[in-house]
Design a protein around this motif. Structure first.
Motif, mmCIF file in Angstrom:
data_model
loop_
_atom_site.group_PDB
_atom_site.id
_atom_site.type_symbol
_atom_site.label_atom_id
_atom_site.label_comp_id
_atom_site.label_asym_id
_atom_site.label_seq_id
_atom_site.Cartn_x
_atom_site.Cartn_y
_atom_site.Cartn_z
ATOM 1 N N TRP A 16 0.839 -1.204 0.000
ATOM 2 C CA TRP A 16 0.000 0.000 0.000
ATOM 3 C C TRP A 16 0.874 1.254 0.000
ATOM 4 N N SER A 17 1.895 1.247 0.837
ATOM 5 C CA SER A 17 2.800 2.387 0.929
ATOM 6 C C SER A 17 3.546 2.604 -0.389
ATOM 7 N N GLU A 18 4.065 1.542 -0.948
ATOM 8 C CA GLU A 18 4.825 1.641 -2.197
ATOM 9 C C GLU A 18 3.923 2.102 -3.340
ATOM 10 N N ALA A 19 2.652 1.739 -3.283
ATOM 11 C CA ALA A 19 1.714 2.148 -4.327
ATOM 12 C C ALA A 19 1.549 3.663 -4.373
ATOM 13 N N GLN A 20 1.874 4.342 -3.279
ATOM 14 C CA GLN A 20 1.802 5.801 -3.268
ATOM 15 C C GLN A 20 2.927 6.420 -4.094
ATOM 16 N N ARG A 21 3.988 5.651 -4.338
ATOM 17 C CA ARG A 21 5.157 6.138 -5.075
ATOM 18 C C ARG A 21 5.251 5.588 -6.491
ATOM 19 N N ASP A 22 4.670 4.419 -6.717
ATOM 20 C CA ASP A 22 4.822 3.714 -7.989
ATOM 21 C C ASP A 22 3.465 3.664 -8.698
ATOM 22 N N PRO A 23 3.309 4.436 -9.787
ATOM 23 C CA PRO A 23 2.006 4.497 -10.452
ATOM 24 C C PRO A 23 1.552 3.151 -11.029
ATOM 25 N N ALA B 161 0.328 1.268 -8.104
ATOM 26 C CA ALA B 161 -0.914 1.919 -7.663
ATOM 27 C C ALA B 161 -2.093 1.454 -8.510
ATOM 28 N N ALA C 224 -5.208 -0.605 -7.002
ATOM 29 C CA ALA C 224 -6.565 -0.074 -7.174
ATOM 30 C C ALA C 224 -7.462 -1.100 -7.852
#
Length: 151
Positions: free
Chosen positions: A114-121, A124, A128
């Motif tokens: 979840w955290s990494e998804a904030q940085r990696d589109p 993400a 999603a």
């Protein structure tokens, strides 16, 4: 060069994913290097990069596994005939979550995903999509419960 069986390829991939998971649980995504994974797996650089060209590919594979277990449980619950009462269906889903709470459970990895998804589109988008799938599972459970007059 002799051909390698699909079973061997799958076992080697599993070996690498398991090694990466141990490293990620121990050090997190950002502190873990590909060299750490290679050492943990006990394989050559080429062997690891053959399966996973980058750390992002490894993270994506682990994300798929972390979320995939819940999807399997929800699919099984939705296939039950006659439909399970909504409370029982949710109990089964939560029972799976409870099995994943330990030090090596997927929830520790899921938080990192979840955290990494904030940085990696790309990640993400994957996350999603998976959460949309899970939402659809829960909506289907609710619709089935409505159809039985339970809700």
């Amino acid at each position: 060069m002799p051909r390698v069986s699909p079973e061997h390829l799958a076992a080697r991939r599993r070996q690498i994913v398991d090694a990466a998971r141990r490293c990620f649980l121990r050090e997190g995504f950002h502190r873990t290097t590909m060299q750490d994974v290679i050492a943990e797996a006990g394989l050559s650089v080429g062997a690891v990069y053959r399966y996973f060209p980058s750390k992002a590919d490894l993270i994506n594979a682990i994300a798929e596994e972390a979320i995939g277990g819940a999807e399997v449980v929800l699919d099984e619950v939705l296939r039950q005939e006659p439909p399970l009462p909504l409370v029982e269906a949710l109990d089964r889903a939560l029972a799976y979550v409870e099995t994943q709470l330990g030090d090596d459970g997927v929830l520790r990895i899921a938080i990192q995903v979840w955290s990494e998804a904030q940085r990696d589109p790309v990640l993400a988008g994957f996350v999603a999509g998976k959460y949309d799938d899970m939402r659809r599972h829960f909506e289907a459970l609710a619709r089935r419960a409505q159809g039985t007059g339970e809700v």
